[in-house]
Enzyme design. Structure first.
Site, PDB file in Angstrom:
ATOM      1  N   ASP A  96       0.832  -1.206   0.000  1.00 40.38           N
ATOM      2  CA  ASP A  96       0.000   0.000   0.000  1.00 40.38           C
ATOM      3  C   ASP A  96       0.868   1.258   0.000  1.00 40.38           C
ATOM      4  O   ASP A  96       2.021   1.227   0.411  1.00 40.38           O
ATOM      5  CB  ASP A  96      -0.918  -0.020   1.237  1.00 40.38           C
ATOM      6  CG  ASP A  96      -2.097   0.918   1.073  1.00 40.38           C
ATOM      7  OD1 ASP A  96      -2.372   1.362  -0.057  1.00 40.38           O
ATOM      8  OD2 ASP A  96      -2.745   1.219   2.099  1.00 40.38           O
TER       9      ASP A  96
ATOM     10  N   HIS B 277       2.940   3.735  -8.816  1.00 36.28           N
ATOM     11  CA  HIS B 277       2.695   2.339  -9.202  1.00 36.28           C
ATOM     12  C   HIS B 277       3.903   1.767  -9.933  1.00 36.28           C
ATOM     13  O   HIS B 277       4.280   0.616  -9.732  1.00 36.28           O
ATOM     14  CB  HIS B 277       1.444   2.241 -10.084  1.00 36.28           C
ATOM     15  CG  HIS B 277       0.181   2.614  -9.349  1.00 36.28           C
ATOM     16  ND1 HIS B 277      -0.120   2.130  -8.097  1.00 36.28           N
ATOM     17  CD2 HIS B 277      -0.858   3.427  -9.696  1.00 36.28           C
ATOM     18  CE1 HIS B 277      -1.282   2.626  -7.709  1.00 36.28           C
ATOM     19  NE2 HIS B 277      -1.751   3.416  -8.652  1.00 36.28           N
TER      20      HIS B 277
ATOM     21  N   LEU C 290      11.221 -20.144  -5.473  1.00 32.57           N
ATOM     22  CA  LEU C 290      10.227 -19.319  -4.767  1.00 32.57           C
ATOM     23  C   LEU C 290       8.834 -19.495  -5.385  1.00 32.57           C
ATOM     24  O   LEU C 290       8.670 -19.439  -6.597  1.00 32.57           O
ATOM     25  CB  LEU C 290      10.635 -17.839  -4.849  1.00 32.57           C
ATOM     26  CG  LEU C 290       9.652 -16.858  -4.213  1.00 32.57           C
ATOM     27  CD1 LEU C 290       9.714 -16.916  -2.690  1.00 32.57           C
ATOM     28  CD2 LEU C 290       9.904 -15.424  -4.685  1.00 32.57           C
TER      29      LEU C 290
HETATM   30  C1  IPE Z   1      -1.296   0.324  -3.552  1.00 30.23           C
HETATM   31  O1  IPE Z   1      -1.127   1.693  -3.514  1.00 30.23           O
HETATM   32  C2  IPE Z   1      -1.407  -0.211  -4.950  1.00 30.23           C
HETATM   33  C3  IPE Z   1      -2.716  -0.782  -5.326  1.00 30.23           C
HETATM   34  C4  IPE Z   1      -3.738  -0.931  -4.534  1.00 30.23           C
HETATM   35  C5  IPE Z   1      -2.876  -1.204  -6.705  1.00 30.23           C
HETATM   36  P1  IPE Z   1      -2.371   2.687  -3.516  1.00 30.23           P
HETATM   37  O2  IPE Z   1      -2.691   3.054  -4.927  1.00 30.23           O
HETATM   38  O3  IPE Z   1      -3.501   2.114  -2.731  1.00 30.23           O
HETATM   39  O4  IPE Z   1      -1.752   3.962  -2.774  1.00 30.23           O
HETATM   40  P2  IPE Z   1      -2.478   4.935  -1.757  1.00 30.23           P
HETATM   41  O5  IPE Z   1      -3.137   4.100  -0.696  1.00 30.23           O
HETATM   42  O6  IPE Z   1      -3.474   5.732  -2.541  1.00 30.23           O
HETATM   43  O7  IPE Z   1      -1.366   5.778  -1.212  1.00 30.23           O
HETATM   44 MG    MG Z   2      -4.169   2.305  -0.767  1.00 31.99          MG
END
Ligand code: IPE
Ligand code: MG
Length: 258
Positions: free
Chosen positions: A28, A45, A139
């Protein structure tokens, strides 16, 4: 004789038998990491994929047997269309670009979650990666894609109910093992350690059944910055914990008197 990877790092202080065998992670904070730096969420991402690569490599180096990653939840469909499209494109790219490396590193890849909603183009690349890695024995990398823990339980209950309705199963045959064997994770041991980045203290519908006795480890670090040192710290903390599974740990001089 070649040395096992788990024994070949003198720099890591946790003995192999004290390391978790199966690590799961809620990745996250990609968006927050980007926002804090004035970057588009997409960049978070993208950097998140690099963190996946680092984590996979460190798991191999430390002799961890299984890594299960929450890549896309069944709730993520609520996000704006453009972000979803980007995430799906990133997933497709990962499946294509990482394929030779996954094969070379002897990584076995599996996917849990529902295939519906995943564009056929992405599914094709996923299937190809899965089949090229099918014979691997290193793995065990499990990717949760369009995964929801409650939905997984609903799917399992439906299958079991159908088996009872057909007379293939009696209600008395239903036990924990049977339920486990109808989950997407059938045949997979439960995680020992669940990591979550970006500080939130919640499970977010991940592996609800499977984490009943799992150790939780949460860090404020956002996923794009997660690296070998954080994984090592999580394993160190895990190794110090006493897992009792509801029982008692025998302490010297401590007896129970009724
Ligand atoms: C996690 O990061 C990635 C996915 C859920 C695909 P987020 O996109 O949830 O990042 P925040 O929570 O908005 O910071
Ligand atoms: Mg998130």
């Amino acid at each position: 004789m070649t040395e096992s990877p788990a024994r070949s790092q003198p720099d890591f202080d946790v003995p192999p038998e004290k390391r978790p065998r199966h690590i799961a992670a809620i990745m996250d904070g990609n968006g927050r990491w980007a926002q804090q730096r004035g970057l588009p969420r997409a960049e978070g991402h993208r950097q998140g994929v690099a963190a996946v690569r680092r984590t996979v490599e460190e798991c191999i180096r430390l002799g961890i047997e299984r890594l299960t990653l929450f890549c896309l939840s069944s709730e993520n469909w609520k996000r704006p269309r453009l972000e979803l499209e980007f995430l799906l494109r990133l997933l497709e790219q990962y499946m294509v670009e990482e394929r030779p490396d996954l094969v070379a590193k002897n990584i076995r890849v599996s996917v849990i979650g529902r295939p519906d909603g995943i564009p056929p183009r992405v599914r094709k690349e996923m299937d190809r990666t899965l089949s090229e890695c099918a014979g691997n024995s290193g793995l065990q990398l499990c990717l949760a894609i369009n995964y929801g823990g409650r939905r997984e339980i609903v799917d399992a209950v439906r299958e079991i109910a159908q088996a009872v309705a057909d007379g293939r199963l009696k209600p008395d045959d239903i036990n924990e093992e049977l339920i486990s064997s109808h989950l997407y994770t059938a045949g997979m041991p439960d995680p020992d350690l669940l990591l979550r980045t970006a500080g939130e203290m919640r499970i977010s519908n991940f592996l609800l059944w499977q984490i009943s006795y799992c150790e939780l480890w949460v860090t404020d670090v956002c996923w794009p910055e997660f690296g070998a040192e954080h994984l090592q710290q999580a394993i160190r903390d895990y190794a110090r914990r006493v897992r009792r599974f509801g029982g008692l740990v025998q302490a010297k001089g401590c007896t129970y008197k009724s």
